[in-house]
Scaffold this active site. Structure first.
Site, PDB file in Angstrom:
ATOM      1  N   TYR A  60       9.767   4.624   9.393  1.00  0.00           N
ATOM      2  CA  TYR A  60       8.814   4.188   8.351  1.00  0.00           C
ATOM      3  C   TYR A  60       9.012   4.991   7.065  1.00  0.00           C
ATOM      4  O   TYR A  60       9.030   4.434   5.968  1.00  0.00           O
ATOM      5  CB  TYR A  60       7.406   4.362   8.906  1.00  0.00           C
ATOM      6  CG  TYR A  60       6.258   3.885   8.048  1.00  0.00           C
ATOM      7  CD1 TYR A  60       5.980   2.525   7.906  1.00  0.00           C
ATOM      8  CD2 TYR A  60       5.424   4.798   7.410  1.00  0.00           C
ATOM      9  CE1 TYR A  60       4.897   2.095   7.154  1.00  0.00           C
ATOM     10  CE2 TYR A  60       4.333   4.370   6.659  1.00  0.00           C
ATOM     11  CZ  TYR A  60       4.077   3.024   6.531  1.00  0.00           C
ATOM     12  OH  TYR A  60       2.992   2.595   5.785  1.00  0.00           O
ATOM     13  N   LYS A 119      10.002   3.532   3.482  1.00  0.00           N
ATOM     14  CA  LYS A 119       9.097   3.684   2.339  1.00  0.00           C
ATOM     15  C   LYS A 119       9.747   4.491   1.217  1.00  0.00           C
ATOM     16  O   LYS A 119       9.468   4.248   0.029  1.00  0.00           O
ATOM     17  CB  LYS A 119       7.786   4.344   2.799  1.00  0.00           C
ATOM     18  CG  LYS A 119       6.938   3.444   3.706  1.00  0.00           C
ATOM     19  CD  LYS A 119       6.688   2.082   3.119  1.00  0.00           C
ATOM     20  CE  LYS A 119       5.484   1.371   3.698  1.00  0.00           C
ATOM     21  NZ  LYS A 119       5.337  -0.014   3.196  1.00  0.00           N
TER      22      LYS A 119
HETATM   23  P1  NAP Z   1      -1.891  -4.405   8.351  1.00  0.00           P
HETATM   24  O1  NAP Z   1      -3.370  -4.443   8.389  1.00  0.00           O
HETATM   25  O2  NAP Z   1      -1.152  -4.117   9.616  1.00  0.00           O
HETATM   26  O3  NAP Z   1      -1.369  -5.778   7.695  1.00  0.00           O
HETATM   27  C1  NAP Z   1      -0.017  -6.033   7.573  1.00  0.00           C
HETATM   28  C2  NAP Z   1       0.202  -7.526   7.523  1.00  0.00           C
HETATM   29  O4  NAP Z   1       1.620  -7.749   7.374  1.00  0.00           O
HETATM   30  C3  NAP Z   1      -0.239  -8.238   8.811  1.00  0.00           C
HETATM   31  O5  NAP Z   1      -1.001  -9.386   8.506  1.00  0.00           O
HETATM   32  C4  NAP Z   1       1.084  -8.586   9.466  1.00  0.00           C
HETATM   33  O6  NAP Z   1       1.050  -9.769  10.243  1.00  0.00           O
HETATM   34  C5  NAP Z   1       1.958  -8.816   8.253  1.00  0.00           C
HETATM   35  N1  NAP Z   1       3.378  -8.780   8.600  1.00  0.00           N
HETATM   36  C6  NAP Z   1       3.996  -7.965   9.502  1.00  0.00           C
HETATM   37  N2  NAP Z   1       5.292  -8.256   9.579  1.00  0.00           N
HETATM   38  C7  NAP Z   1       5.530  -9.290   8.733  1.00  0.00           C
HETATM   39  C8  NAP Z   1       6.671 -10.038   8.387  1.00  0.00           C
HETATM   40  N3  NAP Z   1       7.868  -9.788   8.960  1.00  0.00           N
HETATM   41  N4  NAP Z   1       6.546 -11.028   7.478  1.00  0.00           N
HETATM   42  C9  NAP Z   1       5.344 -11.307   6.915  1.00  0.00           C
HETATM   43  N5  NAP Z   1       4.219 -10.636   7.201  1.00  0.00           N
HETATM   44  C10 NAP Z   1       4.303  -9.624   8.103  1.00  0.00           C
HETATM   45  O7  NAP Z   1      -1.350  -3.310   7.313  1.00  0.00           O
HETATM   46  P2  NAP Z   1      -2.068  -2.594   6.042  1.00  0.00           P
HETATM   47  O8  NAP Z   1      -2.630  -1.316   6.516  1.00  0.00           O
HETATM   48  O9  NAP Z   1      -2.883  -3.558   5.274  1.00  0.00           O
HETATM   49  O10 NAP Z   1      -0.747  -2.194   5.204  1.00  0.00           O
HETATM   50  C11 NAP Z   1      -0.227  -2.991   4.149  1.00  0.00           C
HETATM   51  C12 NAP Z   1       0.937  -2.230   3.523  1.00  0.00           C
HETATM   52  O11 NAP Z   1       0.498  -0.954   3.051  1.00  0.00           O
HETATM   53  C13 NAP Z   1       2.075  -1.944   4.506  1.00  0.00           C
HETATM   54  O12 NAP Z   1       3.307  -2.049   3.857  1.00  0.00           O
HETATM   55  C14 NAP Z   1       1.823  -0.510   4.909  1.00  0.00           C
HETATM   56  O13 NAP Z   1       2.993   0.119   5.339  1.00  0.00           O
HETATM   57  C15 NAP Z   1       1.292   0.071   3.610  1.00  0.00           C
HETATM   58  N6  NAP Z   1       0.474   1.261   3.808  1.00  0.00           N
HETATM   59  C16 NAP Z   1      -0.690   1.231   4.538  1.00  0.00           C
HETATM   60  C17 NAP Z   1      -1.435   2.396   4.694  1.00  0.00           C
HETATM   61  C18 NAP Z   1      -2.723   2.426   5.475  1.00  0.00           C
HETATM   62  O14 NAP Z   1      -3.285   3.535   5.638  1.00  0.00           O
HETATM   63  N7  NAP Z   1      -3.244   1.335   5.958  1.00  0.00           N
HETATM   64  C19 NAP Z   1      -0.987   3.595   4.125  1.00  0.00           C
HETATM   65  C20 NAP Z   1       0.201   3.596   3.401  1.00  0.00           C
HETATM   66  C21 NAP Z   1       0.923   2.426   3.236  1.00  0.00           C
HETATM   67  P3  NAP Z   1       0.765  -9.683  11.826  1.00  0.00           P
HETATM   68  O15 NAP Z   1      -0.674  -9.324  11.950  1.00  0.00           O
HETATM   69  O16 NAP Z   1       1.046 -11.063  12.332  1.00  0.00           O
HETATM   70  O17 NAP Z   1       1.676  -8.638  12.369  1.00  0.00           O
END
Ligand code: NAP
Length: 253
Positions: free
Chosen positions: A154, A158
């Site tokens: 990851y 990133k």
């Molecule tokens: P999340 O709740 O897990 O949502 C991610 C979404 O992406 C889900 O709806 C997932 O679908 C979809 N997805 C996964 N693989 C995919 C693909 N191949 N094609 C299209 N859609 C896909 O994640 P989040 O926490 O909102 O995070 C959003 C972004 O922010 C990510 O890039 C994450 O790495 C980054 N981020 C998050 C945090 C945090 O603390 N939450 C911190 C730093 C960075 P499914 O449900 O069907 O898998």
């Protein structure tokens, strides 16, 4: 009509979490929004929230790591909503493990979705941006880009996104296109809920622990990130490009 009401945005991974909050926010800013995720049915609540508030949105199913599906999805968006000129590469997955337990599949999946996915989406959308001589690309990185135990895959993806973004900022600037990175810290979503489960603790305990470590003494909400996306996607952000903005409640990053 304001300029933003003629803009079309694509948000990947928009069925929930940060992507869903971002889609809703960009629609509230006046943009038509393609709510893209793996499962089209899962996008429906976000689309309904946008259209219910008087906005324009469509659900789109695509795996961002699949070149053929990405091209078909972007073509459909251009036909049904208009040429997309705002792209938020947000889709993401975790396959955390210490290096000695990390499988090739864990590595490939994470690199494919985050890094290759951003490349494929950006390449597919770029032509509409260059035709319009205007574009905004916003890529979701993380404070984990700076290193985080159990996240070799990851953090590599990133950190890679940051180099990718700086390079396209240089290449595409002359077409009125900016590219920037947001690096969230801990944000309350299904992703962090799953992390708590993996660590064998309740989500509330993890949130409390994290809040104690974060200078502003709270965890992030998806809207904290959507707010910064909204700024970077705006008409007035045209002189901000190639930047990494950490949104983590403190100077981490
Ligand atoms: P999340 O709740 O897990 O949502 C991610 C979404 O992406 C889900 O709806 C997932 O679908 C979809 N997805 C996964 N693989 C995919 C693909 N191949 N094609 C299209 N859609 C896909 O994640 P989040 O926490 O909102 O995070 C959003 C972004 O922010 C990510 O890039 C994450 O790495 C980054 N981020 C998050 C945090 C945090 O603390 N939450 C911190 C730093 C960075 P499914 O449900 O069907 O898998």
């Amino acid at each position: 009509m304001s300029l933003s009401s003629s803009r079309v945005a694509v948000v990947t991974g928009a069925a929930r979490g940060i992507g869903a909050a971002t889609a809703v926010r960009l629609a509230a800013d006046g943009m038509a929004v393609a709510v893209l995720d793996l499962d089209e049915a899962a996008c429906a609540p976000v689309v309904d929230a946008i259209t219910g508030a008087g906005g324009r949105a469509m659900p789109v199913s695509a795996d961002v790591s699949d070149s053929t599906r990405v091209q078909a999805a972007v073509a459909r968006i251009a036909e049904e909503l208009g040429p997309p000129t705002v792209l938020v590469n947000n889709a993401g997955v975790l396959r955390d493990n210490l290096l000695f337990k990390m499988t090739e599949d864990d590595w490939d999946t994470v690199l494919d979705v985050h890094l290759k996915g951003a490349f494929l989406m950006t390449r597919a959308v770029e032509k509409y941006m260059t035709q319009q001589n205007w574009g905004r690309i916003i890529n979701l990185s993380s404070i984990s880009a700076l290193g985080n135990r159990g996240q070799a895959n990851y953090s590599a993806a990133k950190a890679g996104l940051q180099g990718f973004t700086k390079t396209i900022a240089i290449e595409l600037g002359k077409f009125g296109i900016t590219a920037n990175v947001i690096g969230p810290g801990f944000v309350v979503t299904e992703m962090t809920r799953a992390t708590a489960e993996r660590m064998g603790m309740s989500f509330d305990t993890l949130k409390q622990h994290m809040a104690g470590e974060i200078p502003v003494r709270r965890v992030g909400e998806p809207e904290d990130i959507a707010h910064v996306v909204s700024f970077l996607a705006s008409e007035n952000a045209g002189y901000v490009s190639g930047q990494v903005i950490y949104v983590s409640g403190g100077p981490q990053g």
